[in-house]
Scaffold this motif. Structure first.
Motif, PDB file in Angstrom:
ATOM      1  N   THR A  37     130.627 -30.904  -2.052  1.00 31.98           N
ATOM      2  CA  THR A  37     130.053 -31.563  -0.876  1.00 31.98           C
ATOM      3  C   THR A  37     130.993 -32.673  -0.418  1.00 31.98           C
ATOM      4  O   THR A  37     131.486 -33.461  -1.229  1.00 31.98           O
ATOM      5  N   PHE A  96     130.874 -22.850   1.675  1.00 29.75           N
ATOM      6  CA  PHE A  96     129.779 -23.746   1.313  1.00 29.75           C
ATOM      7  C   PHE A  96     130.094 -24.460   0.003  1.00 29.75           C
ATOM      8  O   PHE A  96     130.852 -23.954  -0.828  1.00 29.75           O
ATOM      9  N   ARG A 117     131.258 -16.026  -4.294  1.00 28.22           N
ATOM     10  CA  ARG A 117     130.041 -16.798  -4.054  1.00 28.22           C
ATOM     11  C   ARG A 117     128.885 -16.163  -4.807  1.00 28.22           C
ATOM     12  O   ARG A 117     128.631 -14.957  -4.688  1.00 28.22           O
ATOM     13  N   GLN A 129     123.066 -17.169  -2.891  1.00 27.59           N
ATOM     14  CA  GLN A 129     122.522 -18.459  -2.503  1.00 27.59           C
ATOM     15  C   GLN A 129     121.037 -18.534  -2.800  1.00 27.59           C
ATOM     16  O   GLN A 129     120.301 -17.568  -2.613  1.00 27.59           O
ATOM     17  N   TYR A 169     119.318 -23.635   3.633  1.00 33.43           N
ATOM     18  CA  TYR A 169     120.546 -23.340   2.912  1.00 33.43           C
ATOM     19  C   TYR A 169     121.487 -24.535   3.007  1.00 33.43           C
ATOM     20  O   TYR A 169     121.350 -25.402   3.860  1.00 33.43           O
ATOM     21  N   ASN A 170     122.467 -24.551   2.107  1.00 35.43           N
ATOM     22  CA  ASN A 170     123.509 -25.564   2.205  1.00 35.43           C
ATOM     23  C   ASN A 170     124.218 -25.456   3.542  1.00 35.43           C
ATOM     24  O   ASN A 170     124.372 -24.373   4.088  1.00 35.43           O
ATOM     25  N   GLN A 171     124.668 -26.577   4.049  1.00 35.94           N
ATOM     26  CA  GLN A 171     125.466 -26.567   5.269  1.00 35.94           C
ATOM     27  C   GLN A 171     126.909 -26.216   4.928  1.00 35.94           C
ATOM     28  O   GLN A 171     127.455 -26.689   3.935  1.00 35.94           O
ATOM     29  N   PRO A 172     127.556 -25.368   5.755  1.00 33.01           N
ATOM     30  CA  PRO A 172     128.968 -25.061   5.488  1.00 33.01           C
ATOM     31  C   PRO A 172     129.833 -26.298   5.679  1.00 33.01           C
ATOM     32  O   PRO A 172     129.473 -27.206   6.433  1.00 33.01           O
TER      33      PRO A 172
END
Length: 359
Positions: A38, A73, A94, A97, A113-116
């Motif tokens: 992140t 991500f 990956r 998710q 979902y996680n942000q790219p």
């Protein structure tokens, strides 16, 4: 003589960059595996693997069975491998998710979902897309000015009503702006006036002769008499860069930094002295600086160490240092005669006067 030597040094330095074909080179320190974190940007990750990060698409390979295969991500694993021809390839690995559920008051379940990760740290330059502009002398002089307030103050804040020296201004949103700096090229030719966003304003319907009333809001700084009003025009796309590529034969100089500091570094925003006839948003340029010239004297001195009168009567040779690459920048906003650029890499502090050219 000194100028001739300077020109010769520049030409000699840049010749190899323009003559040899581009080669995609991995860094010696490139990791074989990298886990995306992140806060990473694609540009920073590219810098881990490549000397020229804008070539990332050339070595990028995604698993087409993955949702959004062209996005990366946090938690993704990047593996450095080689294809059958021995060319470097970055594979994306990956795991499935794991969405989590947000329950709204209506009990509707929404997967999250996680942000790219972003290509670049857009938050560093987003304010410059909507608010920071350059104007000609005539354009700036023609803007209406704040001349006072109904309470007789010289300085103003949010919620204040100010008087503007233009009758019956069109109602709507305005920007309060102030001249930040006047921009010249290295020959002293005027290029533009850089203005700074100070606050927002709402023009009110009024019948005051020769004046208008504006209600101030969203001030970044204290508003003062003499500040100008500019009709607000919102930019819908704050990230208009769709393609990143290297400069070819463009050449310019850094003439200022928006911070107005003398020295800049990574993620500083600088101004270069070419505009939309020569560059477009998304152009990457190398930054080149020259060390202080040396006097071939006894004892040896830097040119800026010797006294002005002493230099005038000195017969010692001036030995200019070569121009060396010290970083890179990305042009992100282009005007008629100047452009804004983000310094994406620097090995030292960047000074006004640095040359920008093919990276």
């Amino acid at each position: 003589m000194f100028n001739n030597l300077k020109s010769f040094t520049i030409a000699l330095l840049f010749t190899p960059f323009f003559l040899y074909a581009e080669v995609i080179k991995l860094k010696v320190t490139a990791p074989t595996v990298y886990i995306v974190k992140t806060g990473d940007t694609l540009w920073d990750i590219s810098n881990l693997f490549l000397s020229k990060p804008w070539y990332w698409p050339e070595i990028w390979r995604t698993n087409t069975q993955i949702i959004n295969p062209h996005l990366i991500f946090p938690g993704d694993e990047l593996r450095l491998t080689k294809n059958a021809a021995g060319e470097p390839i970055i594979d994306l690995v990956r795991s499935q998710q794991k969405p989590y559920i947000v329950r709204s008051p209506s009990a509707k379940q929404v997967p999250k979902y996680n942000q790219p990760i972003a290509v670049l740290p857009w938050h560093k330059i987003t304010p410059y897309f909507n608010h920071e502009k350059v104007l000609s002398e005539q354009e700036y002089a023609a803007l209406p000015s704040i001349i006072g307030s109904t309470e007789g103050s010289e300085y103003f804040a949010n919620g204040d009503l100010v008087l503007v020296n233009k009758e019956s201004m069109t109602s709507g949103h305005y920007e309060v702006v102030r001249k930040q700096q006047t921009l010249y090229n290295q020959e002293g030719d005027f290029l533009a006036i850089a203005i700074r966003h100070i606050a927002g304003g709402q023009a009110l319907v009024s019948s005051i002769p020769k004046q208008s009333l504006v209600l101030l809001s969203a001030a970044n700084l204290e508003v003062k008499r003499g500040d100008k009003l500019l009709k607000f025009s919102e930019v819908n796309d704050t990230h208009p860069i769709v393609q990143i590529k290297a400069a070819t034969d463009q050449k310019a100089q850094i003439i200022a930094a928006l911070s107005q500091y003398q020295l800049s570094s990574k993620y500083s925003v600088v101004i270069i002295d070419i505009g939309n006839n020569d560059v477009e948003a998304g152009i990457v340029m190398g930054i080149y600086q020259q060390g202080a010239a040396v006097l071939d004297s006894e004892p040896a001195q830097y040119l800026n160490e010797s006294q002005t009168l002493e230099r005038a009567f000195s017969f010692n040779d001036v030995l200019p240092q070569p121009w060396m690459k010290v970083g890179e920048l990305l042009v992100f906003k282009v005007f008629s005669k100047v452009s804004y650029a983000l310094v994406t890499r620097s090995s030292t502090v960047i000074r006004k006067g640095a040359i920008v050219a093919k990276p």
